[in-house]
Motif scaffolding. Structure first.
Motif, PDB file in Angstrom:
ATOM      1  N   TYR A   1      -0.085  -1.405  -6.515  1.00 53.31           N
ATOM      2  CA  TYR A   1       0.632  -0.905  -7.687  1.00 53.31           C
ATOM      3  C   TYR A   1       2.104  -1.259  -7.572  1.00 53.31           C
ATOM      4  O   TYR A   1       2.645  -1.353  -6.463  1.00 53.31           O
ATOM      5  CB  TYR A   1       0.494   0.620  -7.802  1.00 53.31           C
ATOM      6  N   LEU A   2       2.743  -1.421  -8.718  1.00 52.84           N
ATOM      7  CA  LEU A   2       4.186  -1.627  -8.791  1.00 52.84           C
ATOM      8  C   LEU A   2       4.732  -0.603  -9.772  1.00 52.84           C
ATOM      9  O   LEU A   2       4.269  -0.512 -10.915  1.00 52.84           O
ATOM     10  CB  LEU A   2       4.525  -3.043  -9.271  1.00 52.84           C
TER      11      LEU A   2
ATOM     12  N   THR B   1       9.323  -0.319  -7.034  1.00 50.73           N
ATOM     13  CA  THR B   1       8.718   0.203  -5.815  1.00 50.73           C
ATOM     14  C   THR B   1       7.254  -0.210  -5.778  1.00 50.73           C
ATOM     15  O   THR B   1       6.438   0.335  -6.518  1.00 50.73           O
ATOM     16  CB  THR B   1       8.826   1.735  -5.736  1.00 50.73           C
ATOM     17  N   PRO B   2       6.902  -1.189  -4.939  1.00 53.82           N
ATOM     18  CA  PRO B   2       5.489  -1.499  -4.754  1.00 53.82           C
ATOM     19  C   PRO B   2       4.821  -0.422  -3.897  1.00 53.82           C
ATOM     20  O   PRO B   2       5.427   0.096  -2.964  1.00 53.82           O
ATOM     21  CB  PRO B   2       5.482  -2.830  -4.002  1.00 53.82           C
TER      22      PRO B   2
ATOM     23  N   GLY C   1       5.446   2.113 -17.001  1.00 58.20           N
ATOM     24  CA  GLY C   1       6.163   1.757 -15.785  1.00 58.20           C
ATOM     25  C   GLY C   1       5.307   1.637 -14.539  1.00 58.20           C
ATOM     26  O   GLY C   1       5.840   1.475 -13.444  1.00 58.20           O
ATOM     27  N   VAL C   2       3.982   1.703 -14.679  1.00 57.93           N
ATOM     28  CA  VAL C   2       3.070   1.598 -13.530  1.00 57.93           C
ATOM     29  C   VAL C   2       2.109   0.438 -13.781  1.00 57.93           C
ATOM     30  O   VAL C   2       1.376   0.439 -14.776  1.00 57.93           O
ATOM     31  CB  VAL C   2       2.276   2.900 -13.304  1.00 57.93           C
ATOM     32  N   HIS C   3       2.107  -0.536 -12.868  1.00 59.61           N
ATOM     33  CA  HIS C   3       1.303  -1.744 -13.019  1.00 59.61           C
ATOM     34  C   HIS C   3       0.370  -1.891 -11.830  1.00 59.61           C
ATOM     35  O   HIS C   3       0.792  -1.770 -10.686  1.00 59.61           O
ATOM     36  CB  HIS C   3       2.219  -2.973 -13.116  1.00 59.61           C
TER      37      HIS C   3
ATOM     38  N   VAL D   1       9.321  -0.030  -0.402  1.00 66.16           N
ATOM     39  CA  VAL D   1       7.882  -0.272  -0.454  1.00 66.16           C
ATOM     40  C   VAL D   1       7.211   0.910   0.229  1.00 66.16           C
ATOM     41  O   VAL D   1       7.561   1.255   1.358  1.00 66.16           O
ATOM     42  CB  VAL D   1       7.484  -1.581   0.265  1.00 66.16           C
ATOM     43  N   LEU D   2       6.279   1.529  -0.460  1.00 69.58           N
ATOM     44  CA  LEU D   2       5.530   2.634   0.115  1.00 69.58           C
ATOM     45  C   LEU D   2       4.246   2.080   0.707  1.00 69.58           C
ATOM     46  O   LEU D   2       3.425   1.505  -0.006  1.00 69.58           O
ATOM     47  CB  LEU D   2       5.205   3.679  -0.954  1.00 69.58           C
ATOM     48  N   LEU D   3       4.085   2.200   2.019  1.00 70.76           N
ATOM     49  CA  LEU D   3       2.867   1.770   2.699  1.00 70.76           C
ATOM     50  C   LEU D   3       1.993   3.001   2.909  1.00 70.76           C
ATOM     51  O   LEU D   3       2.386   3.925   3.615  1.00 70.76           O
ATOM     52  CB  LEU D   3       3.198   1.098   4.035  1.00 70.76           C
ATOM     53  N   THR D   4       0.828   3.011   2.294  1.00 68.67           N
ATOM     54  CA  THR D   4       0.002   4.217   2.298  1.00 68.67           C
ATOM     55  C   THR D   4      -0.735   4.459   3.610  1.00 68.67           C
ATOM     56  O   THR D   4      -1.086   5.595   3.912  1.00 68.67           O
ATOM     57  CB  THR D   4      -1.029   4.166   1.153  1.00 68.67           C
TER      58      THR D   4
END
Length: 100
Positions: free
Chosen positions: A20-21, A29-30, A8-10, A59-62
């Motif tokens: 990552y997606l 969730t990107p 489930g992690v791309h 979307v998680l912006l780091t």
């Protein structure tokens, strides 16, 4: 070329920017939004998984540099919420990580 790094992690992006997606039961969730050069990958990866950008729930912006936020823009009225550039799909809501 996207690579599945865990169930489930791309991982996708290019030699300078890694994105990552995450696939979850409630949608996609990107991790970071990428820059305009990543737009085709950002839409193609969900399609390759039998999903669409409409399945993006957050979307998680780091951090606030161009590489994670290039396809994101402030969502009125505040700066904490953002959404992906709607070209060629619909906007998706997200929240900037660590926003006060």
């Amino acid at each position: 070329m996207p690579t599945q790094v865990a169930s489930g992690v791309h991982r996708f992006g290019d030699h300078g920017i890694t994105l990552y997606l995450i696939e979850g039961p409630d949608g996609l969730t990107p991790i970071d939004a990428g820059v305009p050069a990543h737009l085709d990958q950002s839409h193609g990866l969900p399609a390759g998984l039998g999903r669409s950008v409409a399945d993006i729930r957050a979307v998680l912006l780091t951090h606030g540099h161009l590489d994670p936020t290039g396809l994101a823009r402030p969502h009125p009225p505040g700066g904490r919420s953002r959404h992906l550039d709607p070209r060629p799909g619909r906007p998706r809501s997200c929240t900037t990580a660590g926003a006060a």
